[in-house]
Design a protein around this motif. Structure first.
Motif, short mmCIF file in Angstrom:
data_model
loop_
_atom_site.label_atom_id
_atom_site.label_comp_id
_atom_site.label_asym_id
_atom_site.label_seq_id
_atom_site.Cartn_x
_atom_site.Cartn_y
_atom_site.Cartn_z
N LEU A 603 0.79 -1.22 -0.04
CA LEU A 603 0.02 0.01 -0.13
C LEU A 603 0.97 1.14 0.02
N GLY A 604 2.06 1.12 0.86
CA GLY A 604 2.83 2.31 0.89
C GLY A 604 3.22 2.73 -0.62
N ALA A 669 -4.59 9.00 4.21
CA ALA A 669 -4.28 7.57 3.66
C ALA A 669 -5.29 6.65 3.14
N ILE A 670 -6.47 6.42 4.29
CA ILE A 670 -7.34 5.68 3.81
C ILE A 670 -8.20 6.35 2.67
N LYS A 671 -8.35 7.50 2.75
CA LYS A 671 -8.95 8.07 1.42
C LYS A 671 -8.63 7.62 0.10
N LEU A 672 -7.09 7.80 0.16
CA LEU A 672 -6.18 7.32 -1.12
C LEU A 672 -6.20 5.42 -1.24
N ILE A 673 -6.29 5.06 -0.25
CA ILE A 673 -6.33 3.38 -0.12
C ILE A 673 -7.51 3.13 -0.88
N LYS A 675 -9.31 4.62 -2.77
CA LYS A 675 -8.94 4.95 -4.10
C LYS A 675 -8.29 3.99 -5.14
N VAL A 676 -6.89 3.63 -4.54
CA VAL A 676 -6.03 2.93 -5.41
C VAL A 676 -6.71 1.37 -5.20
N THR A 677 -7.39 1.09 -4.26
CA THR A 677 -7.88 -0.36 -4.29
C THR A 677 -9.15 -0.70 -4.90
N GLY A 678 -9.95 0.46 -4.83
CA GLY A 678 -11.38 0.44 -5.66
C GLY A 678 -12.32 -0.11 -4.39
N ARG A 679 -11.72 -0.20 -3.05
CA ARG A 679 -12.65 -0.74 -2.17
C ARG A 679 -13.41 0.55 -1.41
N GLU A 680 -14.66 0.08 -0.99
CA GLU A 680 -15.45 0.77 -0.09
C GLU A 680 -14.74 0.69 1.34
#
Length: 703
Positions: A603-604, A669-673, A675-680
């Motif tokens: 993730l980093g 960070a979680i906002k971006l996570i 986004k990049v993983t496409g998860r809710e």
DNA sequence: GTAGGGTTAG
């Protein structure tokens, strides 16, 4: 008649009587099947046998079976008819009782009195009164029933008038009147009546003792208790509860130890008493020592664990009691739902909801409000709304649950809409309503509306603003960056500001970088909560930024001396019906720790590619820059999210809970996570919900 | 042996 025949008849009737005795005995023990077996075997059933078995079915809440038998009776007397009325009254079927009353061939004073009592029990006091005055020959019992009805309705003055009119006053009537005075705090009048009694019994004494105990005069109660000529277990229990209700748990405990008998009710009260003091072990000791427990015992023990914050113990006890075949009562449902809410254990909450439906308790307004709160805190808005919409007659508690829940989800507009709907229906808002409404405004930056509502609370809604409401307003102004206005409000408020208010101002000042006010707020907070680490860390950051190293050192010394520690952040996630806990720091690692670390590293990388840069200013540790970045990577919410990414199936939202407010860096960070993983990702922190999706959060970065 | 009234709780 032949002597032998007489003997034979006497023999038969004595068999019949002893059979009836047996039926009555089984009924008293609640063993209705055994009673029925005896009844079926009696060859020449008398009216008494029939009356007894019918009463038995009524007492066991089987009115249908009772009525069936009544219809089969070969002949009935007035006792049978009165038993039918009484049975319906006991089963809260006052309409059916009235039908019987209207149809029966003849009535006596018992029929009338039972019917009046039926109305009293349903709170239908007007009907009771009208019927009472129609009784052709009232006796002391009928008068007493009516007297009790007025007292129950809170109409003591009218009760007093009725009491004066009574042609005969016996010990029961007098005791009733004494209880009426006591319930309204009129102890002097109660005592006068008590002293004037020509005869007293253990119940009148106990009533008087209870009167003192319930009106915070425990010591007077104890003195009277000591001189009682006769005590029973109810008297002892009443005295015990006087202590527990006043919070005098140590005295309660001493008293409990010397009780000659310890009835279940007393044990339950003592368990709850220890719960007030968070003395779980003492409570559990009583619980374990009880050979007979009732539903109250279980719910009391569950409540103790709930108060202590031992959520899992509450859930364990709840399932244990069910495995033992016991049905949870109202209070156990409340406890278990509150626990599901605070753990955000949606799976378990749903199961409890299903049980509520099965036990037909889902039409209870109070329980359903707890249910709404549970669904809200578990993040299931739709389910909460569905429960809410099912009720056409909602009370203020239910409206409050909905408003507060919407506020926690950052749905300020909807919360205000519900609030206005409630007002237009003529439901009076209370203190809790305004905490919900104002925090809804606060969480969504509705400064203007919030101020308007706050200022009109008193005039328009007749609710006096309390400390909590001022706290909401300080929060609202502070979040919106109006820190000086917030400070003004604190100076103007009619109470001393508490730790919550200063903490909220301090947080606002940190966010909006107002170092002067932050220092003031932090110092106030330190005075009120010397063991809270927050203000130390903030102050030390401020001093450090200004190069005031001597102050930093002084602060550190104070922290060490007072043994201040940061309350540990902790996050958890439900995976495959199991709760997985994560603490940020060095404590016990999760069994799948290395996998989680790999996930975090991946993730980093992804985050750095999309331009993420860790923000050290959110770290509350005073460590150097490099360590800060490292420590951020290990915040508990990030660990839980990483674990969720590993375990929660694609397409399902990842639901994470945190005991403190989410850290600002983790939030970015979680906002971006997301986004990049496409998860809710749905994160519930100490205050509210954050729904992360497509790089955005439902709180719009305003929290 | 069957029908009506008063005391203890969350």
């Amino acid at each position: 008649m032949q002597p032998l025949l007489i003997k034979y008849r006497t023999y038969c009737s004595s068999i019949a009587i002893s059979a009836n005795c047996q039926i009555a005995r089984y009924v008293r023990l609640g063993q209705i099947q055994d009673a029925r077996r005896v009844f079926d075997q009696v060859p020449n059933k008398s009216i008494v046998s029939w009356n007894s078995i019918i009463a038995g079915y009524f007492q066991n809440n089987q009115p249908k079976e009772a009525l069936l038998l009544f219809d089969k009776m070969p002949e009935r007397n007035i006792v049978s008819w009165n038993g039918l009325i009484s049975g319906f009254v006991k089963n809260r079927m006052v309409k059916e009782a009235r039908k019987v009353f209207d149809q029966m061939p003849e009535r006596n004073v018992v029929s009338w009195t039972t019917m009046v009592r039926g109305y009293v029990e349903e709170g239908l006091i007007l009907e009771a009164e009208s019927l009472f005055w129609q009784i052709p020959e009232k006796n002391v019992v009928s008068w007493t029933v009516m007297l009790g009805g007025l007292i129950q309705d809170g109409r003591v003055d009218e009760a007093q008038k009725l009491y004066d009119m009574m042609p005969v006053k016996d010990v029961v009537a007098r005791t009733n009147m004494i209880a009426g005075y006591c319930q309204n705090g009129r102890l002097a009048e109660a005592r006068e009546l008590f002293d004037d009694m020509p005869r007293r019994n253990v119940i009148s004494w106990t009533t008087m003792v209870t009167g003192y105990a319930q009106n915070q005069k425990v010591d007077v109660a104890r003195k009277l208790f000591e001189v009682m000529p006769e005590k029973n277990e109810v008297s002892w229990t009443a005295m015990l509860m006087g202590y527990t209700q006043c919070g005098r748990i140590e005295e309660a405990s001493e008293f409990f130890d010397v009780m000659p008998e310890k009835p279940v009710i007393a044990c339950n009260a003592m368990i709850l008493g220890f719960g007030q003091n968070r003395e779980v072990d003492k409570a559990r000791k009583i619980f374990d020592s009880m050979r007979e427990k009732d539903d109250g015992t279980w719910s009391a023990m569950m409540k103790v664990y709930e108060l202590k914050g031992s959520e899992l113990e509450t859930l364990n006890l709840f399932s244990l009691m069910q495995r033992q075949g016991l049905r949870p009562n109202f209070h156990s449902f409340v406890s278990v739902l509150s626990v599901c809410a605070s753990l955000a254990n949606l799976d378990h909450g749903r199961q409890v909801h299903a049980q509520l439906v099965r036990s037909k308790s889902d039409s209870d307004v109070y329980l359903s409000s707890v249910l709404i709160t549970m669904y809200m805190k578990c993040g299931d808005l739709d389910k909460a709304k569905r429960v809410f919409d099912r009720f056409s007659h909602k009370d203020v508690v239910m409206w409050n649950s909905m408003i507060t829940g919407l506020a926690q989800h950052g749905l300020g507009g909807e919360a205000l809409q519900i609030f206005h709907e409630m007002c237009s229906l003529g439901i009076a808002a209370d203190e809790v309503t305004f905490v919900g409404v104002l925090s809804a405004c606060s969480y969504t930056g509705k400064v203007k509306q919030g101020k308007e509502i706050f200022e009109s609370m008193n005039s328009k809604y007749l609710v006096e603003p309390r400390t909590e409401h001022y706290a909401c307003m300080v929060d609202l102004l502070g979040r919106a960056g109006k820190v000086y206005e917030a400070m003004d409000l604190i100076n103007k408020m009619p109470f001393e500001a508490d730790a919550i208010i200063w903490g909220s101002l301090m947080g606002a000042c940190r966010t909006h970088m107002n170092l002067d006010l932050a220092e003031l707020a932090a110092k106030k907070l330190l005075e009120l909560e010397p063991k809270n680490a927050g203000p130390y860390i903030l102050l030390s950051n401020i001093y450090a930024s200004k190069g005031r190293w001597a102050d930093v050192a002084e602060l550190r010394k104070n922290m060490m001396a007072r043994k201040v520690s940061k309350s540990p952040g902790c996050s958890w996630i439900d995976v495959e019906k199991k709760v997985h806990m994560f603490t940020g720091g060095e404590s016990m690692p999760h069994p799948e720790h290395s996998m989680i670390m790999k996930m975090l590293e991946r993730l980093g990388g992804l985050l750095r590619e999309s331009g993420y840069c860790p923000d050290g200013s959110f770290v509350l540790h005073d460590v150097d820059e490099e360590e800060k970045v490292q420590s951020l990577g290990h915040h508990s919410e990030k660990l839980a999210v990483a674990y969720g990414l590993l375990k929660v199936p694609e397409g399902m939202p990842i639901r994470v809970m945190k005991n403190l407010r989410v850290c600002g860096d983790c939030h970015s960070a979680i906002k971006l996570i997301a986004k990049v993983t496409g998860r809710e990702i749905i994160l519930r922190d100490a205050n509210r919900f954050h729904h992360f999706k497509d790089g955005l959060c439902s709180c719009r970065d305003y929290w």
